[in-house]
Design an enzyme around this catalytic site. Structure first.
Site, PDB file in Angstrom:
ATOM      1  N   HIS A 171      46.710  27.611  21.763  1.00 20.63           N
ATOM      2  CA  HIS A 171      47.054  28.530  20.665  1.00 20.63           C
ATOM      3  C   HIS A 171      46.443  28.115  19.331  1.00 20.63           C
ATOM      4  CE1 HIS A 171      48.874  31.969  19.030  1.00 20.63           C
ATOM      5  NE2 HIS A 171      50.010  31.953  19.713  1.00 20.63           N
ATOM      6  N   ASP A 183      44.441  33.539  20.155  1.00 18.49           N
ATOM      7  CA  ASP A 183      45.717  34.222  19.909  1.00 18.49           C
ATOM      8  C   ASP A 183      45.976  35.206  21.043  1.00 18.49           C
ATOM      9  OD1 ASP A 183      44.038  36.046  17.299  1.00 18.49           O
ATOM     10  OD2 ASP A 183      44.214  36.546  19.421  1.00 18.49           O
TER      11      ASP A 183
END
Lengths: 259, 496
Positions: free
Chosen positions: B466, B470
């Protein structure tokens, strides 16, 4: 090299085979057979081959080395030989001299490419002395800076072959079938074929060349002429030949395709 | 591992030596220089080729350097030996042998080409071909490993020229570390006689091998000596029953259950693939993961696979789903290159990798391993099929090369082949994404009229870093990939 000239005692034996006009494919088949299945030393002289033929080294790629379109159009045969080296186009004006030796036959020569090449340069120095500014330059035989003899080798555990195609004469238009190779000697300096090579006939006659070559051999070997059957079946050799003629479809695959 | 590294560094130094020895004044030739080169190539003396030196003064390239030819577990790295002064590399033309072949000493192994010469390379050893490292067309540098051979465990120490006369060749059997058939010389490492595998074992126990009393021939330290010493010192004891490769041992956790009341704790030292997994998963734990789950309709994929198999005339090729999934993954990566990248935390940069080197997680008896298929963007589905098969064979035989398992850019885990609906995979560092695919299962779906019809469905779970990716990017990427799987004809639009 320290052997006295007057005496042949102690020189290794060498079988001498002389041809004229033998097809290069048959010559190559014979050479590979002798390299792999004989234990004698051999010298083969083929005074011109019968028809123009392109001969590439074992790893040669047609797309890189040949003008494939013209080759196919004019139906020039293309052979891949069992030795390394570059591409030549041979014809009746080409004289071939081949040496096949046991690894220990020649004093001071080790079974490595450069050692053999260097020794061959010394040998041919004896042949061309007085006829021109001869030397071995990188891997070619030259007069001045123009090539007239190309070399190729194959080295096995116990033996080696060093063979040369000498441009006694050639047709300029035949050179057009060959591309400027990517892997070229430094001294070539991007010269075209016609500016890079020269004809041996401008320096000596065929018979003088062959006679002097055989005489130079006799300084290093005890030479005896023999007869061989160049037409002996290639399939009986007891091994798979590496030399082969490229088929039409193999050449066609090398053609660039555009839509 | 360590022993091999030592060999390589010495091996490199040897080549430097041989190049420099040409220019320095020749050392006095050793007496009775009958040695054979421990390296592949011309199985006679190695000479420099300067013909200005008088014939009887042959230089021996070994005479001034220590060359140590160490082998771990009986496997030898066989390099391309010097084929002549100044020749740095050769093109590999063809192999005369294949993996698994038994080889005699001096048997031709392959043919290479340098400049004008084709050269036949013969074997220095009698043994078995364990792994072919290069393929025809490869350019191989002098000193680079051509192939690996199993020649039995031996330690050949060639420190000075006198020792060469005493070197003997060993039998071709692969011996375990208890073999005493080889002739040993005192190794320059530590001054203790032992084999590389035993040294490795000592190192793993944290034992200084020079402290161990050797009970073997000539006082050499054998495996049992190390184990006994470690046990006496109170270091955790290894199961002595293991007779396989000493670098990997696995304990079956259900053994204690079978023994019922006789359960005892058993401690297993993690090695090999398991050790690698510890390291990479420890790194993975630092990554903030998120997971994205999707279901993919595989009807078209099932049909495509059947079609490939029906038209398949090569008995060596077996078509599965994976190659199409891999190729379509590569197509989707071309549009979403951030999923094929790696993250540098220090510099806060993301490197978008040029090649799609897609790793395929494989479960083997030695543990989890992830070899990758290189440059998938340039491969056809058939080529992927063959390469996948090659890697699978190597993985099962534990013969993957370092190159096979390095430089991967994204990983695919076909955990569905074993079972489960899908997994929650952890990213294989330094990559940023991993995809676990579940089994293709027939699932009921409703059409517009409310009728039930069967559909082949596969669940996928994309694990992503992450810090780099995204949810939206991964979702879009997954949609693209899903489209190629559900409509494989779209792959043709992008074919080159």
């Amino acid at each position: 090299m320290t052997v006295p000239q007057a005496s042949k005692v102690g020189l290794p034996l060498m079988n001498l085979v002389r041809f004229k006009g033998v097809p290069i494919l048959k010559q190559l088949h014979l050479e590979e057979r002798l390299l792999r299945t004989s234990s004698d030393n051999w010298c083969i002289v083929n005074d011109g081959t019968n028809a123009p033929t392109i001969v590439m080294g074992l790893s040669g790629k047609p797309s890189e080395l040949l003008e494939v379109g013209s080759v196919l159009q004019d139906k020039v045969p293309v052979i891949k030989r069992f030795t390394g080296g570059g591409t030549v186009i041979v014809d009746p004006g080409t004289i071939f001299v081949t040496l096949i030796c046991n690894r220990d036959s020649v004093p001071g020569v080790q079974p490595y490419p450069r050692s053999i090449m260097h020794w061959s340069g010394l040998l041919y120095n004896e042949v061309f002395e007085g006829f021109g500014d001869f030397r071995l330059h990188e891997n070619d035989y030259v007069f001045g800076n123009r090539k007239f003899g190309g070399n190729a080798q194959s080295i096995t555990r116990k033996r080696w072959i060093h063979h040369t195609s000498f441009l006694w004469d050639f047709e300029a238009r035949n050179m057009a079938y060959l591309k400027l190779p990517q892997k070229a000697p430094e001294y070539r300096l991007a010269r075209s074929h016609m500016e890079f090579v020269c004809r041996m006939k401008d320096y000596m006659t065929r018979s003088v060349f062959i006679d002097k070559t055989l005489k130079a051999m006799e300084n290093h070997f005890s030479v005896r002429p023999v007869e061989v059957d160049v037409d002996a079946s290639v399939h009986d050799a007891g091994f798979v030949h590496s030399t082969k003629v490229l088929m039409k479809h193999e050449l066609e695959e090398a053609l660039p395709i555009s839509i | 591992m360590i022993c091999r590294r030592i060999w390589r560094s010495y091996g490199r130094r040897w080549w430097l030596c041989s190049a420099s020895s040409h220019t320095s004044p020749p050392p006095p030739p050793p007496r009775a220089c009958q040695q054979k080169s421990p390296l592949l190539g011309f199985s006679s003396q190695v000479f420099t080729t300067d013909l200005n030196i008088p014939y009887d003064m042959r230089r021996c390239c070994f005479s001034t350097q220590a060359v140590i030819d160490l082998q771990v577990g009986g496997i030898v790295d066989v390099p391309l030996a010097q084929t002549g002064e100044g020749i740095a590399e050769c093109e590999l033309l063809k192999w005369y042998v294949q993996e698994g072949d038994e080889i005699e000493e001096f048997q031709p192994l392959c043919e290479v080409q340098s400049d004008k010469a084709t050269i036949e390379i013969t074997s220095r050893y009698k043994g078995r071909v364990s792994q072919i490292v290069h393929v025809p067309g490869d350019i191989v540098r002098v000193g680079e490993t051509l192939l690996k051979m199993a020649v039995g465990e031996l330690l050949v120490a060639a420190q000075t020229s006198e020792n060469f006369e005493n070197m003997k060749s060993v039998s071709s059997e692969i011996c375990n570390s208890n073999s005493e058939s080889s002739v040993l010389k005192k190794a320059s490492i530590g001054g203790v006689l032992s084999t590389p595998a035993v040294r490795n074992l000592a190192k793993q126990y944290g034992v200084d091998i020079s402290d161990v009393n050797g009970s073997g021939k000539d006082g050499r330290v054998i495996r049992e000596d190390v184990l006994k010493y470690a046990s006496n010192k109170g270091i955790a004891q290894e199961a002595l029953t293991s007779s396989s490769d000493s670098s990997e041992e696995k304990e079956c956790p259900h053994v204690s259950a079978e023994h019922g009341w006789d359960c005892e704790d058993k401690t297993v030292v993690l090695r090999g693939f398991q050790r690698v997994m510890v390291k990479s998963m420890t790194l993975a734990a630092k990554i903030p993961h998120f997971h994205y789950v999707e279901e993919i309709n595989c009807d078209a994929l099932v049909e495509l696979k059947a079609s490939f198999q029906n038209e398949n005339s090569d008995p060596n090729v077996k078509h599965t789903f994976l190659p199409v999934l891999i190729k379509s993954l590569s197509m989707a990566l071309s549009k979403y290159p951030f999923l094929n990248s790696c993250f540098n935390e220090e510099l806060q940069t993301v490197t978008l990798k040029g090649s799609h080197n897609i790793g395929i997680a494989m479960a083997t008896q030695h543990g989890l391993v992830v070899p990758n298929i290189k440059k998938v963007q340039s491969l056809s589905i058939l080529e992927i099929t063959k390469e996948l098969s090659r890697l699978q064979q190597l993985a099962l035989a534990n013969k993957l090369s370092p190159d096979d398992v390095s430089s991967g850019t994204i990983t695919l885990s076909n955990i569905g082949a074993i079972g489960g609906k899908f997994g929650s995979p952890l990213v294989n560092t330094p990559e940023v994404a991993i995809i676990a695919i579940g089994r293709i299962q027939k699932s009921p779906q409703f059409d517009d009229d409310g009728n039930v019809y069967p559909v082949s469905v596969m669940s996928v779970n994309v694990g992503a870093d992450h810090r780099v990716l995204d949810g939206a990017t991964v979702a879009r990427f997954c949609n693209e990939w899903k489209l190629f799987i559900e409509k494989p004809e779209l792959l043709m639009l992008h074919m080159r």
